[in-house]
Design a protein around this motif. Structure first.
Motif, short mmCIF file in Angstrom:
data_model
loop_
_atom_site.label_atom_id
_atom_site.label_comp_id
_atom_site.label_asym_id
_atom_site.label_seq_id
_atom_site.Cartn_x
_atom_site.Cartn_y
_atom_site.Cartn_z
N UNK A 161 14.98 44.06 -21.23
CA UNK A 161 15.71 44.29 -22.48
C UNK A 161 16.93 45.16 -22.21
N UNK A 162 16.76 46.16 -21.34
CA UNK A 162 17.89 47.04 -21.01
C UNK A 162 19.01 46.23 -20.35
N UNK A 163 18.64 45.29 -19.50
CA UNK A 163 19.66 44.44 -18.87
C UNK A 163 20.36 43.61 -19.95
N UNK A 164 19.58 43.05 -20.86
CA UNK A 164 20.15 42.16 -21.88
C UNK A 164 21.14 42.89 -22.78
N UNK A 165 20.89 44.17 -23.00
CA UNK A 165 21.80 44.93 -23.88
C UNK A 165 23.22 44.99 -23.31
N UNK A 166 23.34 44.81 -22.01
CA UNK A 166 24.67 44.86 -21.39
C UNK A 166 25.28 43.48 -21.18
N UNK A 181 26.33 34.56 -14.17
CA UNK A 181 24.92 34.51 -13.74
C UNK A 181 24.69 35.45 -12.57
N UNK A 182 25.63 35.47 -11.64
CA UNK A 182 25.48 36.36 -10.47
C UNK A 182 25.46 37.82 -10.91
N UNK A 183 26.29 38.16 -11.90
CA UNK A 183 26.33 39.55 -12.38
C UNK A 183 25.01 39.92 -13.06
N UNK A 185 22.09 38.59 -12.38
CA UNK A 185 21.09 38.71 -11.31
C UNK A 185 21.20 40.07 -10.60
N UNK A 186 22.44 40.49 -10.35
CA UNK A 186 22.64 41.79 -9.69
C UNK A 186 22.12 42.92 -10.58
N UNK A 187 22.37 42.78 -11.89
CA UNK A 187 21.91 43.83 -12.82
C UNK A 187 20.37 43.88 -12.85
N UNK A 188 19.73 42.73 -12.72
CA UNK A 188 18.27 42.72 -12.70
C UNK A 188 17.74 43.48 -11.49
N UNK A 189 18.36 43.24 -10.35
CA UNK A 189 17.89 43.95 -9.14
C UNK A 189 18.10 45.45 -9.29
N UNK A 190 19.25 45.82 -9.83
CA UNK A 190 19.51 47.25 -10.05
C UNK A 190 18.47 47.84 -11.00
#
Ligand code: ZN
Ligand code: ZN
Length: 369
Positions: A161-166, A181-183, A185-190
């Motif tokens: 959810x925190x990723x989705x907010x951005x 999509x790549x951005x 994915x990177x945010x998910x790993x972070x």
């Protein structure tokens, strides 16, 4: 936790008239033994569990079994299947269930061949153990989460959810679907996810009308809707979330589509409680869309179970054949959509945990265009 899971699996053996279940599907092996491996076979007998691995996972498996008397490790010198057949014969297991949905024909043949006793004087073919096809034995157990899994999925839901907010940082005019999509994915790993649970979907403009559109080099433009569907694996467990955004001013037709899907999703979420049939949860969403004249625009099921796999039991679908009611502890998505060629597509997806009285949302991001 693992011992309890194994005990539940063992209970099903006597009900099915089996001496053992040969677990070959890796998420099922992980669920029962804790081993995360691409190869292996767990022989679940009524009074024991023998995990057969090869050299690659020997150290990991032995470490898992240290101090766990219920878990025995067998390291195969060569083929895992041949070693498993030896275990089955040694333990005198006569009827061994196989996971028919997961075992390839060639692997079945290899096992069946290895189970045939080597010829010896006075020996007869009757001593060969029988392989019995089974379906969804471990999957059914996995559908109801234990407290460890619930906590893990809750944490995963908070993080996704925190990723989705951005999302608007990455999904914006001038960026290609692939770059967005790549951005994500990177945010998910972070955010602590091991990997995406599936290939992230960014479907802009006309591509939004394709329910499972793959991201392309298409540049997102102002005046378009974008379906963003992504999921992450956190400590082995999958969460899955979709939001539909609109870049720039929203035409009334697209807004109507969005409002109808939002209403359908709310109706399905409100329908979730123990005892309800998956088909009725699906029907709650489908009824709303049909009332808006969008019944034909919603061509997929309303949701799917989440856990060690991103698509697992229960299926929230009008086609759910088993007709088994939902029970507390199940975790699944609610993701109705409407896809209209020429207008675009809208899908909204959240993850829910069935509670004693209804459901808890594991994902909590505002639903807004
Ligand atoms: Zn999704
Ligand atoms: Zn999904």
């Amino acid at each position: 936790v693992l011992r309890h899971r194994l005990a539940r699996a063992q209970e099903t053996l006597s009900q099915a008239g089996l001496d053992a279940l040969l677990v070959t599907h890796s998420p099922n092996i992980r669920y029962l033994t804790g081993l995360q491996a691409s190869a292996g076979l767990a022989v679940v007998a009524r009074d024991r569990c023998v995990l057969v691995v090869d050299f690659r996972y020997a150290t990991t498996a032995r470490a898992l079994a240290a101090g766990q008397a219920w878990l025995e490790i067998e390291v195969a010198p060569g083929s895992i299947d041949v070693a498993a057949a030896t275990v089955i014969r040694r333990l005198g297991l006569r009827r061994a269930g196989i996971e028919a949905d997961h075992l390839s024909v060639s692997r079945f043949d290899r096992l069946a061949t290895a189970l045939v006793e080597p010829p010896r004087p006075g020996g007869s073919a009757e001593t060969t153990p029988t392989l019995v096809p089974t379906e969804r034995v471990v999957e059914r157990l996995r559908a109801v989460k234990d407290s460890y899994e619930v906590e893990t999925l809750r944490e995963a839901g908070r993080r996704i959810s925190a990723v989705a907010r951005n999302a608007r940082q990455w999904v914006r005019a001038g960026v290609s679907e692939l770059a967005a999509a790549a951005a994500v994915d990177a945010a998910m790993r972070t955010a602590g996810f091991e990997r995406p649970a599936f290939e992230t979907i960014v479907a802009s403009g006309p591509n939004g009308a394709l329910p499972h559109g793959r991201p392309t080099g298409r540049i997102v433009a102002a005046g378009e809707g974008v379906v963003l569907d992504f999921g992450g694996v956190y400590d082995g467990y999958c969460v899955d979330l979709t939001r539909t955004l609109h870049i720039g001013s929203t035409p009334p037709g697209f807004r109507r589509l969005f409002e109808a899907v939002r209403e359908a999703q709310a109706a399905a979420i409100a329908a979730v409680k123990p005892g309800v049939l998956p088909a009725d949860i699906d029907g709650a969403a489908r009824g709303v869309l049909t009332a808006h004249g969008l019944g034909d625009a919603f061509g997929h099921g309303t949701g799917h179970g989440l856990g060690l796999e991103v698509h697992e039991e229960p299926r929230i679908s009008r086609l759910a054949p088993e007709g088994e009611p939902v029970v507390a502890g199940m975790v699944f998505t609610i993701e109705p959509g409407a896809y209209v060629p020429g207008v675009g597509g809208v899908r909204i997806e959240d993850d829910v945990l069935v509670t004693a009285t209804g459901c808890e949302l594991l994902t909590d991001v505002a639903v807004e265009l």
